[in-house]
Design an enzyme around this catalytic site. Structure first.
Site, PDB file in Angstrom:
ATOM      1  N   SER A   1      40.150 -32.085 -40.024  1.00 30.93           N
ATOM      2  CA  SER A   1      40.395 -32.830 -41.260  1.00 30.93           C
ATOM      3  C   SER A   1      39.085 -33.216 -41.941  1.00 30.93           C
ATOM      4  O   SER A   1      38.116 -33.624 -41.297  1.00 30.93           O
ATOM      5  CB  SER A   1      41.188 -34.099 -40.949  1.00 30.93           C
ATOM      6  OG  SER A   1      42.498 -33.795 -40.548  1.00 30.93           O
TER       7      SER A   1
ATOM      8  N   HIS B   1      42.187 -39.617 -45.576  1.00 35.86           N
ATOM      9  CA  HIS B   1      43.007 -40.062 -44.440  1.00 35.86           C
ATOM     10  C   HIS B   1      42.188 -40.269 -43.174  1.00 35.86           C
ATOM     11  O   HIS B   1      42.669 -40.892 -42.223  1.00 35.86           O
ATOM     12  CB  HIS B   1      44.164 -39.085 -44.190  1.00 35.86           C
ATOM     13  CG  HIS B   1      43.778 -37.808 -43.526  1.00 35.86           C
ATOM     14  ND1 HIS B   1      43.631 -36.621 -44.216  1.00 35.86           N
ATOM     15  CD2 HIS B   1      43.520 -37.516 -42.231  1.00 35.86           C
ATOM     16  CE1 HIS B   1      43.308 -35.659 -43.371  1.00 35.86           C
ATOM     17  NE2 HIS B   1      43.235 -36.176 -42.153  1.00 35.86           N
TER      18      HIS B   1
ATOM     19  N   ASP C   1      43.723 -36.832 -51.456  1.00 34.70           N
ATOM     20  CA  ASP C   1      43.178 -37.008 -50.110  1.00 34.70           C
ATOM     21  C   ASP C   1      41.728 -36.532 -50.071  1.00 34.70           C
ATOM     22  O   ASP C   1      41.416 -35.463 -49.541  1.00 34.70           O
ATOM     23  CB  ASP C   1      44.038 -36.236 -49.100  1.00 34.70           C
ATOM     24  CG  ASP C   1      43.611 -36.481 -47.665  1.00 34.70           C
ATOM     25  OD1 ASP C   1      42.951 -37.513 -47.417  1.00 34.70           O
ATOM     26  OD2 ASP C   1      43.939 -35.646 -46.795  1.00 34.70           O
TER      27      ASP C   1
END
EC number: 3.4.21.-
Length: 849
Positions: free
Chosen positions: A243, A87, A139
């Site tokens: 992230s 992402h 992901d």
């Protein structure tokens, strides 16, 4: 599930000093890569709830840069390969170009280089074909560097787990990154790498937590390839900017990359652990895409399998962490109530929001000398006084009433395992449901006079009523999930006669599932009435959290929005008059919520008339219903609002007043058709007791009009019958010789059985599209079609009442109540009342809407 409500995508861009890290690529010799070692940092002592990492502790941690600043984290898995989250690189389904990204290795602080730190360009970015959104899994992303990293004490690869590798539930692992330290609270300069210990949660335990509605009223279905880590009580977690970074677990003296930071619902929230991509699940995909690299990533064998998985509770039997704030033994006895004592001033009331901080109005202290040594804070059930060491006023405290807040830091911490408890604070998206049980509490200066418990109790109005009653004209009503501009209580009991609330400020505490939130505050009351509109706390949670680093921001606990949650979307408030709001009624009205200006006027002798509230202390009614023809006695009259037939409206809005005088306009000869009734006390504005607007001319252009009355005179359930307004010319012709000056005619567009009974003299109301309702006329004695116009009496009403809500809606009315145009030949000589045979002709002659 709405992906925009997840919080995985980084928004923080931390820009290091330009040019601080230069790519000093040195091609290593092939010998350096023999028997690639992994997961072994240099010996060293050892995010949300995290702390600064020591340099070299996590040598595989990399920083991914885009546009000159840090965006995501990643893990070095081989000299030419980095593993991160998909992402970070996919926007609206499109993979961003690799040449726009760079990888910073061996970095500890984003503010300055360490020995061995260097940067590499990215040659290729690979993501799984089945990746679309974070909540659907897959992901992860592989980044191939344009040139191999230079390995050393601060740059080393991490080990990757095989598909058969098992990480035991409850294992203590570590997440690292440069992300926000709290939601929307960036890591401060010098941007030192943060580390936080997180415990692995089993799939059943994690799914249990995510199956109960929480932040954003969302649940989550965990999928294969997802891994959870954190704590049911929250407070420690990864956040935006982390992230793609590593979640590593030690096994047999090596550190394995168990997970990749993927997403979460907020950061560090209760019962919402972080969700990571389980690296072991994707062993084959990683091997396939790095095949041929020399050396490639290492997948060491697991030396010893963990014991059999510990028993996990069934999903329906799992235990949720409960809020650690907002607990009171009984309403009115608030353990978080704090009295701030400043020499020379009256006590200032505030609230304990963490073990070290008190929130109070800044206006209490802006004029005081900041000699904190003399300040004291008194807390309930605490014999000792707490000293103040620091005051942080909101940056807009002196300019904006809605920001009149200050935080006071205590010298010593309060033990919250015993009384007192801190109050809970709402997150930005918190939506206090209409009808929420609330209560007033002391706030700011002043010692309020003793009030009965019932006088302090309230329920919240829905957002539409709140913003349209007390907000700015034409303002949009925030939908659920957006911070409100106002919070408005509807009180359970009417005020005591002669009570005045102006001497003190008040806060608004609202309860959800036994937990109390500080929902809003108001430093000053409006006149003597109880405060009607409060500044919401939702907009200040981030500031409080940033300053205190420990205030109890708690998730919403009730989520049954029902139809109220849909009503407020994309709605705006109609215009106000100079005296405030009038004629308000939601476009979609729930059953039982009726016409807030409609009153029952009970006259001596069991006679009941229709009345209309036209000002807080005045009701307009038809004279012929109020006063018996030929009688000189003034009757005893009571007025009731907020009644829906035999039952009261929701939230207990029943209002009764007695009439102290009857006012009539001065008409020569004829008895006037309209009467004003003066009430013994004003009516507080509410959804069930609100004045209607008065239009001083004829029918507003483009209006829809209705006769409002009772179909059943016994139960008096209100009914509205749609009508069309006849032009003065047609009305004059149909009532030749019988039309009183100042009257006009209507034509019913519904069937006969839908009409109102007429003995109570119903009113005629009109509404323009999206605008407020206006009163146009009251029924004339003995007729369904004739009404006495309000317009000719506008001056008298204005002079008598003073606060009548006259609203000029603009444009020219398409009729005036006066008119004497000649009749068409085909209608000349019509009877004194319309005949059924004439109705088609009337319809044909009506002016189109």
């Amino acid at each position: 599930m709405s992906p925009h409500l997840f919080l995985p995508v980084v928004v923080l861009v931390v820009s290091p000093t330009p040019g601080a890290f230069q790519d000093s690529a040195v091609s290593p010799t092939q010998g350096e890569f023999e028997d690639l070692d992994c997961g072994r940092p240099e010996p060293s002592s050892r995010i949300v709830g995290g702390s600064d990492a020591h340099p070299g502790t996590w040598p595989w941690q990399v920083s991914l840069h885009h546009g000159g600043g840090h965006i995501c984290g990643g893990s070095l898995i081989a000299p030419s390969w980095v593993l991160s989250a998909a992402h970070c690189f996919v926007t609206n389904g499109t993979l961003e170009p690799a040449d726009e990204w760079s990888v910073l290795l061996g970095v500890h602080s984003q503010d300055g280089p360490l020995e061995g730190a260097h940067m590499r360009s990215v040659a290729t970015i690979l993501v799984p074909d089945n990746y679309s959104r974070v909540e659907l899994g897959a992901d992860l992303a592989l980044l191939r560097l344009a040139s191999p990293a230079k390995l050393g004490p601060s740059v080393k690869p991490v080990c990757l787990p095989r598909a058969s590798h098992l990480f035991a539930h409850g294992t203590a692992c570590w997440a690292t990154g440069w992300g926000d330290v709290q939601e929307s609270d960036p890591l401060p300069v010098p941007w030192v790498l943060q580390e936080v210990e997180l415990k692995l949660l089993g799939e059943t335990a994690c799914q249990c937590l995510y199956s109960r509605p929480g932040p954003f009223n969302l649940t989550l279905q965990l999928l294969p390839g997802m891994l959870c880590a954190g704590y049911p009580e929250g407070r420690r977690d990864t956040c935006q900017g982390d992230s793609g970074g590593p979640l590593v677990c030690e096994d047999g003296g090596r550190w394995f990359l168990a997970g990749i930071t993927s997403f979460g619902f907020g950061c560090g929230r209760r019962n919402r652990p972080g969700v990571f991509t389980a690296v072991a699940h994707y062993e084959s995909w990683i091997r396939e895409h790095v095949m041929g690299s020399e050396p490639g990533p290492a997948f060491p064998s697991q030396l010893q399998k963990p014991p059999s998985e510990p028993w996990e509770p069934r999903e329906e039997n799992c235990t949720f962490a409960q809020p650690e704030c907002g607990k009171a033994t009984r309403p009115g006895t608030w353990p978080w109530e704090a009295q701030v004592m400043v020499p020379g001033s009256t006590p200032c009331y505030g609230a304990l929001v963490s073990d070290s901080w008190v929130l109070a109005p800044a206006s209490c202290f802006l004029d005081s000398l900041h000699d904190f040594e003399t300040w004291r804070v008194l807390l309930p059930s605490r014999p000792e006084e707490k000293r103040v060491v620091r005051l942080v006023a909101h940056e807009n405290a002196s300019r904006n009433f809605a920001s009149d807040l200050a935080l006071l830091q205590l010298r010593t911490r309060v033990n919250l395992t015993a009384a007192p408890s801190a109050v809970c604070l709402p997150h930005r998206e918190h939506y206090f449901l209409p009808g929420s049980r609330c209560r007033l509490a002391r706030w700011g200066h002043g010692e309020p006079a003793p009030r009965s418990s019932a006088q302090l109790e309230a329920q919240l109005l829905n957002s539409w009523w709140c913003h349209c009653l007390y907000g700015r004209q034409g303002e949009s009503v925030p939908p659920p999930g957006d911070p409100p501009h106002l919070l408005c209580p509807a009180y359970q009991e009417e005020e005591e006669a002669g009570a005045c609330w102006v001497d003190s400020g008040w806060s608004l505490l609202c309860r959800e599932e036994g937990t109390w939130f500080l929902a809003g505050y108001r430093t000053l009351s409006n006149g003597c009435l109880r405060p009607r509109a409060f500044s919401p706390m939702q907009t200040h949670g981030l500031w409080i959290s940033h300053v205190t680093q420990g205030a109890y921001l708690e998730d919403q606990l009730t989520w049954d929005w029902g139809p109220e949650g849909e009503e407020t979307e994309k709605q705006t408030c109609p215009p106000h008059t100079e005296h405030g709001a009038c004629g308000l009624r939601p476009q979609s009205t729930p059953a039982g919520v009726l016409w807030p200006w409609l009153t029952e006027v009970h006259v001596t002798g069991d006679r009941v008339c229709t009345g209309i509230l036209v000002a807080p202390g005045w009701v307009l009614a038809a004279t012929h219903c109020i006063l018996r023809l030929g009688s000189s006695t003034v009757p005893y009259i009571d007025v009731y609002l907020g009644l829906a037939g035999v039952s009261s409206l929701p939230q207990g809005h029943q209002v009764s007043r007695s009439v102290v005088s009857i006012r009539l306009p001065r008409h020569s000869g004829l008895r006037p058709p309209l009467a004003l009734l003066e009430l013994n006390s004003r009516v507080e504005p509410s959804p069930s007791a609100l004045p209607i607007c008065l239009h001083p001319e004829g029918v507003p252009p483009g209006a829809s009009c209705w006769v409002l009355g009772w179909k059943d005179p016994q139960n008096r359930v209100p009914v509205a019958a749609a009508v069309s307004i006849l032009t003065p010319r047609l009305c004059h012709c149909l009532y030749q010789g019988a039309l009183t000056p100042g009257t006009f005619c209507v034509f019913y567009t519904e069937e006969q059985e839908d009409r109102c009974e007429m003995t109570s003299a119903p009113p005629l109301l009109c509404q323009t599209e999206g605008g407020p309702w206006v009163l146009v006329g009251m029924a004339v004695r003995g007729s369904r079609e004739l009404f006495a116009a309000i317009g000719p009496e506008a001056t008298w009403i204005s002079q008598t009442v003073g606060e009548a809500h006259f609203l000029h809606l603009g444009g020219s009315s398409y009729w005036s109540p006066e008119g004497s145009d000649p009749c068409p030949q085909d209608l000349a000589g019509s009877a004194s009342s319309p005949k059924v045979a004439a109705l088609p002709l009337l319809l044909a002659l009506l002016i189109p809407r």
